[in-house]
Write a protein that holds these residues in place. Structure first.
Motif, PDB file in Angstrom:
ATOM      1  N   ALA A  51     113.655  49.184  87.703  1.00  0.00           N
ATOM      2  CA  ALA A  51     112.450  48.578  88.269  1.00  0.00           C
ATOM      3  C   ALA A  51     112.728  47.134  88.664  1.00  0.00           C
ATOM      4  O   ALA A  51     112.299  46.670  89.730  1.00  0.00           O
ATOM      5  N   THR A  52     113.440  46.423  87.797  1.00  0.00           N
ATOM      6  CA  THR A  52     113.851  45.043  88.081  1.00  0.00           C
ATOM      7  C   THR A  52     115.329  44.907  87.701  1.00  0.00           C
ATOM      8  O   THR A  52     115.658  44.409  86.621  1.00  0.00           O
ATOM      9  N   PRO A  53     116.236  45.328  88.559  1.00  0.00           N
ATOM     10  CA  PRO A  53     117.665  45.330  88.240  1.00  0.00           C
ATOM     11  C   PRO A  53     118.182  43.937  87.852  1.00  0.00           C
ATOM     12  O   PRO A  53     117.746  42.926  88.404  1.00  0.00           O
ATOM     13  N   TYR A  54     119.119  43.911  86.917  1.00  0.00           N
ATOM     14  CA  TYR A  54     119.602  42.631  86.394  1.00  0.00           C
ATOM     15  C   TYR A  54     120.257  41.783  87.479  1.00  0.00           C
ATOM     16  O   TYR A  54     120.157  40.554  87.461  1.00  0.00           O
ATOM     17  N   ALA A  55     120.911  42.417  88.444  1.00  0.00           N
ATOM     18  CA  ALA A  55     121.550  41.651  89.523  1.00  0.00           C
ATOM     19  C   ALA A  55     120.507  40.994  90.421  1.00  0.00           C
ATOM     20  O   ALA A  55     120.755  39.928  91.009  1.00  0.00           O
ATOM     21  N   ALA A  56     119.334  41.611  90.533  1.00  0.00           N
ATOM     22  CA  ALA A  56     118.261  41.030  91.342  1.00  0.00           C
ATOM     23  C   ALA A  56     117.727  39.757  90.698  1.00  0.00           C
ATOM     24  O   ALA A  56     117.373  38.789  91.393  1.00  0.00           O
ATOM     25  N   ALA A  57     117.650  39.749  89.377  1.00  0.00           N
ATOM     26  CA  ALA A  57     117.199  38.545  88.673  1.00  0.00           C
ATOM     27  C   ALA A  57     118.173  37.403  88.896  1.00  0.00           C
ATOM     28  O   ALA A  57     117.778  36.260  89.171  1.00  0.00           O
ATOM     29  N   GLN A  58     119.465  37.692  88.785  1.00  0.00           N
ATOM     30  CA  GLN A  58     120.486  36.673  89.024  1.00  0.00           C
ATOM     31  C   GLN A  58     120.390  36.146  90.449  1.00  0.00           C
ATOM     32  O   GLN A  58     120.486  34.932  90.688  1.00  0.00           O
ATOM     33  N   TYR A  59     120.178  37.043  91.399  1.00  0.00           N
ATOM     34  CA  TYR A  59     120.045  36.652  92.803  1.00  0.00           C
ATOM     35  C   TYR A  59     118.857  35.707  92.997  1.00  0.00           C
ATOM     36  O   TYR A  59     118.955  34.693  93.695  1.00  0.00           O
ATOM     37  N   SER A  60     117.722  36.044  92.368  1.00  0.00           N
ATOM     38  CA  SER A  60     116.524  35.211  92.512  1.00  0.00           C
ATOM     39  C   SER A  60     116.762  33.800  91.977  1.00  0.00           C
ATOM     40  O   SER A  60     116.363  32.812  92.609  1.00  0.00           O
ATOM     41  N   ILE A  61     117.416  33.696  90.833  1.00  0.00           N
ATOM     42  CA  ILE A  61     117.686  32.380  90.244  1.00  0.00           C
ATOM     43  C   ILE A  61     118.703  31.616  91.084  1.00  0.00           C
ATOM     44  O   ILE A  61     118.558  30.401  91.298  1.00  0.00           O
ATOM     45  N   ASP A  62     119.714  32.321  91.582  1.00  0.00           N
ATOM     46  CA  ASP A  62     120.739  31.662  92.397  1.00  0.00           C
ATOM     47  C   ASP A  62     120.186  31.136  93.719  1.00  0.00           C
ATOM     48  O   ASP A  62     120.824  30.301  94.364  1.00  0.00           O
ATOM     49  N   HIS A  63     119.017  31.623  94.134  1.00  0.00           N
ATOM     50  CA  HIS A  63     118.435  31.202  95.403  1.00  0.00           C
ATOM     51  C   HIS A  63     117.186  30.337  95.214  1.00  0.00           C
ATOM     52  O   HIS A  63     116.305  30.287  96.084  1.00  0.00           O
ATOM     53  N   LEU A  64     117.137  29.612  94.100  1.00  0.00           N
ATOM     54  CA  LEU A  64     116.055  28.650  93.900  1.00  0.00           C
ATOM     55  C   LEU A  64     116.275  27.363  94.686  1.00  0.00           C
ATOM     56  O   LEU A  64     115.388  26.519  94.768  1.00  0.00           O
ATOM     57  N   ASP A  65     117.476  27.216  95.251  1.00  0.00           N
ATOM     58  CA  ASP A  65     117.806  26.020  96.040  1.00  0.00           C
ATOM     59  C   ASP A  65     117.706  24.758  95.189  1.00  0.00           C
ATOM     60  O   ASP A  65     117.098  23.762  95.560  1.00  0.00           O
ATOM     61  N   LEU A  66     118.332  24.837  94.012  1.00  0.00           N
ATOM     62  CA  LEU A  66     118.390  23.701  93.099  1.00  0.00           C
ATOM     63  C   LEU A  66     119.854  23.383  92.787  1.00  0.00           C
ATOM     64  O   LEU A  66     120.721  24.247  92.816  1.00  0.00           O
ATOM     65  N   GLY A  67     120.120  22.136  92.451  1.00  0.00           N
ATOM     66  CA  GLY A  67     121.478  21.724  92.141  1.00  0.00           C
ATOM     67  C   GLY A  67     121.910  22.155  90.752  1.00  0.00           C
ATOM     68  O   GLY A  67     121.128  22.713  89.973  1.00  0.00           O
ATOM     69  N   PRO A  68     123.176  21.889  90.406  1.00  0.00           N
ATOM     70  CA  PRO A  68     123.727  22.317  89.108  1.00  0.00           C
ATOM     71  C   PRO A  68     123.005  21.703  87.918  1.00  0.00           C
ATOM     72  O   PRO A  68     122.943  22.320  86.849  1.00  0.00           O
ATOM     73  N   ASP A  69     122.455  20.505  88.067  1.00  0.00           N
ATOM     74  CA  ASP A  69     121.743  19.881  86.949  1.00  0.00           C
ATOM     75  C   ASP A  69     120.531  20.713  86.534  1.00  0.00           C
ATOM     76  O   ASP A  69     120.241  20.855  85.347  1.00  0.00           O
ATOM     77  N   PHE A  70     119.830  21.263  87.526  1.00  0.00           N
ATOM     78  CA  PHE A  70     118.677  22.094  87.214  1.00  0.00           C
ATOM     79  C   PHE A  70     119.097  23.440  86.643  1.00  0.00           C
ATOM     80  O   PHE A  70     118.441  23.977  85.748  1.00  0.00           O
ATOM     81  N   HIS A  71     120.207  23.971  87.159  1.00  0.00           N
ATOM     82  CA  HIS A  71     120.642  25.284  86.673  1.00  0.00           C
ATOM     83  C   HIS A  71     121.132  25.226  85.221  1.00  0.00           C
ATOM     84  O   HIS A  71     121.200  26.261  84.559  1.00  0.00           O
ATOM     85  N   GLN A  72     121.446  24.035  84.742  1.00  0.00           N
ATOM     86  CA  GLN A  72     121.801  23.900  83.333  1.00  0.00           C
ATOM     87  C   GLN A  72     120.602  24.151  82.428  1.00  0.00           C
ATOM     88  O   GLN A  72     120.756  24.411  81.232  1.00  0.00           O
ATOM     89  N   LYS A  73     119.410  24.085  82.994  1.00  0.00           N
ATOM     90  CA  LYS A  73     118.189  24.324  82.229  1.00  0.00           C
ATOM     91  C   LYS A  73     117.849  25.811  82.147  1.00  0.00           C
ATOM     92  O   LYS A  73     116.884  26.187  81.489  1.00  0.00           O
ATOM     93  N   ILE A  74     118.617  26.657  82.838  1.00  0.00           N
ATOM     94  CA  ILE A  74     118.338  28.087  82.914  1.00  0.00           C
ATOM     95  C   ILE A  74     119.443  28.869  82.218  1.00  0.00           C
ATOM     96  O   ILE A  74     120.628  28.683  82.510  1.00  0.00           O
ATOM     97  N   SER A  75     119.083  29.716  81.289  1.00  0.00           N
ATOM     98  CA  SER A  75     120.061  30.546  80.587  1.00  0.00           C
ATOM     99  C   SER A  75     119.749  32.024  80.822  1.00  0.00           C
ATOM    100  O   SER A  75     118.616  32.392  81.152  1.00  0.00           O
ATOM    101  N   PHE A  76     120.766  32.865  80.644  1.00  0.00           N
ATOM    102  CA  PHE A  76     120.635  34.308  80.880  1.00  0.00           C
ATOM    103  C   PHE A  76     121.013  35.082  79.622  1.00  0.00           C
ATOM    104  O   PHE A  76     121.865  34.662  78.840  1.00  0.00           O
ATOM    105  N   ALA A  77     120.353  36.228  79.463  1.00  0.00           N
ATOM    106  CA  ALA A  77     120.694  37.148  78.372  1.00  0.00           C
ATOM    107  C   ALA A  77     120.570  38.569  78.910  1.00  0.00           C
ATOM    108  O   ALA A  77     119.607  38.890  79.607  1.00  0.00           O
ATOM    109  N   THR A  78     121.557  39.400  78.623  1.00  0.00           N
ATOM    110  CA  THR A  78     121.530  40.796  79.061  1.00  0.00           C
ATOM    111  C   THR A  78     121.620  41.714  77.853  1.00  0.00           C
ATOM    112  O   THR A  78     122.104  41.333  76.778  1.00  0.00           O
ATOM    113  N   TYR A  79     121.131  42.943  78.047  1.00  0.00           N
ATOM    114  CA  TYR A  79     120.977  43.868  76.932  1.00  0.00           C
ATOM    115  C   TYR A  79     121.379  45.284  77.332  1.00  0.00           C
ATOM    116  O   TYR A  79     121.214  45.683  78.492  1.00  0.00           O
ATOM    117  N   GLU A  80     121.857  46.041  76.339  1.00  0.00           N
ATOM    118  CA  GLU A  80     122.159  47.450  76.532  1.00  0.00           C
ATOM    119  C   GLU A  80     120.856  48.243  76.388  1.00  0.00           C
ATOM    120  O   GLU A  80     120.667  49.031  75.458  1.00  0.00           O
TER     121      GLU A  80
END
Length: 545
Positions: A488-517
């Motif tokens: 329904a919400t594939p994990y690669a789609a979430a990564q894509y959405s975050i990668d396209h926030l158009d923010l620099g590396p300083d902002f991306h340091q505020k975002i963390s990811f967790a994946t699950y089986e």
């Protein structure tokens, strides 16, 4: 939206009484503050939400016409919430807490109540509200109540499932939740309007809030009012949204930032912010590439991959992610200009990575959608794979070749969650009502007319709201949580959405990811549930340093 909306049940469109609550023992106290909110002691009757009709005789024809319009009217008079006291043992330690179940009003400027939103809140006893974190939790749909996060993920009580999250035998039961967040944060579970026990005054008013904008505004006002009545303005604040709840959370963060309310952290589970990553269409190839890694993981779970790919799934997953974002994406972009030899190579590789038949991939023009995948992966066994959780399988009730959106995931999970919550809310929490608790309402005709906003701007997208919130609050931290078996919400789609926030590396340091089986509801799996608790606690710790 076919990636979010699933046919399940139809609301009975008939007049329903207001909530009739059982008298409580002890006074309704504000959570963790010992103070009584004004709303719980009001005895003055509220003005009816719907004006009384002029005194004139109504013909049978007029009465029938009104009935045919399926008009609904609900009592909007405020009544005190129900307050109860409980104890839970976590790691051998007792934790006493107070539960509050009731409805908060959403009012017009003139003070008339338009909506009452149902909530259940939990506060650990003996804590300072100024230091105690407060987390607002909600599911999505749109059209889902928050029963899933409440009774499955972070509430103090949880539905008992099999260890892997599969359906147990009835009668269903609940137990203390070892992975509740209550030891780290007070919790407020809120049901969206027209779900759970949340209701608008009438059908016309309901329409106002069934849309991206109206929904965000309603939740934003709920949060403001809750902070006011329960004196929690000084608390560290968090949001936990699942699925369409992440759409809502991103919008709320920006909406409330403009109204002087900031959050310390936001946990996004099964992300659905940018629907351009989820809605496959003839003019949108993006979702097809983002689906392939999830197809691979589900095919591996069902032993449909070659032995060499099964030996090291982490390596295989990374290999597929690279291929899908490069060679496969480039092939889709070339369309009919793709040479036959290269096209066949793509088909061969796609079949190897997904376990699907090459003819299916060819006939789908290299673009296999979710429905085609879940229908065909185990077709030789006449089994359908789960969309929300690809580990689940089931025989289609309508017949192998007669499917209309059947998902064995929800078929397995809906009865336990619905039964347990209805017993829990009326029994342990003492909230008495004849009104049906709409744990799922997304097949209600009203939700079919959900207002997705300005279509000129393309697919619905609240990711810009999350971006804006991050820029307005330099201390805000984000946690993105995804299950590998979620279609329904594939994990690669979430990564894509975050990668396209158009923010620099300083902002991306505020975002963390967790994946699950696990799938869409990662917490139904025992191991993933424990990991989710740890990940959310880590977010809180980082957000309050």
């Amino acid at each position: 939206m076919r990636t979010i909306v699933i046919s399940l049940g139809i609301l009975l469109l008939m007049p329903a009484p207001g909530v009739a609550q059982q008298a409580q023992t002890g006074k309704p106290a504000a959570q963790a503050s010992g103070k009584e909110p004004a709303a719980t002691t009001e005895t003055k009757p509220q003005e009816p939400a719907v004006p009384a009709p002029e005194p004139k005789a109504e013909t049978a024809k007029e009465s029938d016409e009104k009935a045919s319009d399926h008009e609904q009217h609900y009592e909007m008079t405020e009544v005190p919430p129900v307050v109860t006291h409980h104890q839970i043992n976590l790691d051998g330690k007792p934790f006493a807490y107070t539960a509050t179940a009731g409805r908060l009003p959403i009012k017009r400027d003139d003070g008339k109540i338009e909506v009452e939103m149902f909530f259940v809140a939990y506060a650990l006893d003996g804590q300072s509200s100024a230091k105690r974190p407060l987390t607002f939790c909600f599911n999505g749909g749109p059209g889902s109540s928050t029963v899933w996060l409440h009774m499955g993920a972070v509430g103090p009580r949880t539905v008992v499932l099999q260890p892997n999250g599969f359906m147990p035998a009835a009668p269903y039961r609940m137990t203390d939740n070892p992975d509740t967040l209550l030891d780290r944060s007070d919790l407020v579970f809120v049901d969206a309007i027209a779900t759970g026990f949340s209701r608008a005054a009438d059908s016309e008013t309901t329409k106002k809030f069934l849309g991206v904008k109206g929904d965000i505004e309603a939740f934003g006002e709920f949060i403001r009012l809750y902070l006011t009545r329960y004196e929690r303005w000084a608390s560290p604040l968090f949001l936990l949204g699942e699925s369409y709840g992440t759409t809502r959370a991103a919008g709320i963060a920006n909406y409330l930032a403009d109204r002087g309310i900031s959050f310390n952290g936001i946990a996004l589970l099964s992300v659905a912010m940018d629907f351009g990553t989820l809605e496959w269409a003839k003019n949108n190839d993006v979702p097809y590439a983002l689906l392939v890694p999830s197809f691979t993981m589900i095919a591996a779970y069902h032993k449909r991959l070659a032995p060499d790919l099964m030996q090291d799934l982490a390596k295989t997953r990374q290999e597929v992610e690279r291929w899908a974002s490069t060679e496969y994406t480039q092939a889709l972009h070339r369309g009919d200009a793709l040479p036959a030899e290269e096209r066949q190579k793509i088909i061969d590789t796609y079949a190897r990575y997904t376990g699907l038949d090459k003819k299916l991939i060819d006939n789908a023009s290299l673009r296999v959608d979710v429905e085609q995948f879940v229908y065909n992966l185990l077709l030789d066994q006449k089994l359908r794979v789960g969309r929300l959780d690809g580990r689940f399988t089931g025989i289609d009730p309508e017949g192998t070749l007669d499917s209309h959106g059947y998902d064995p995931t929800l078929t397995a999970l809906s009865p336990p969650y619905n039964s347990v919550f209805n017993q829990y809310v009326r029994g342990e929490l003492g909230y008495k009502s004849d009104m049906p608790y709409k744990f799922i309402a997304w097949n209600d005709p009203a939700f079919a007319k959900w207002d997705w906003g300005d279509a000129v701007k393309g697919f619905p997208n609240t990711a810009p709201g999350l971006r804006a919130a991050l820029t307005k609050n330099p201390y805000l931290k984000i946690l993105v949580m995804e299950g590998y078996y979620d279609l329904a919400t594939p994990y690669a789609a979430a990564q894509y959405s975050i990668d396209h926030l158009d923010l620099g590396p300083d902002f991306h340091q505020k975002i963390s990811f967790a994946t699950y089986e696990a799938g869409h509801m990662v917490y139904i799996d025992g191991g993933s549930h424990a990991k989710m608790k740890k990940d959310v606690v880590d977010l809180m710790d980082r957000s309050m340093r």
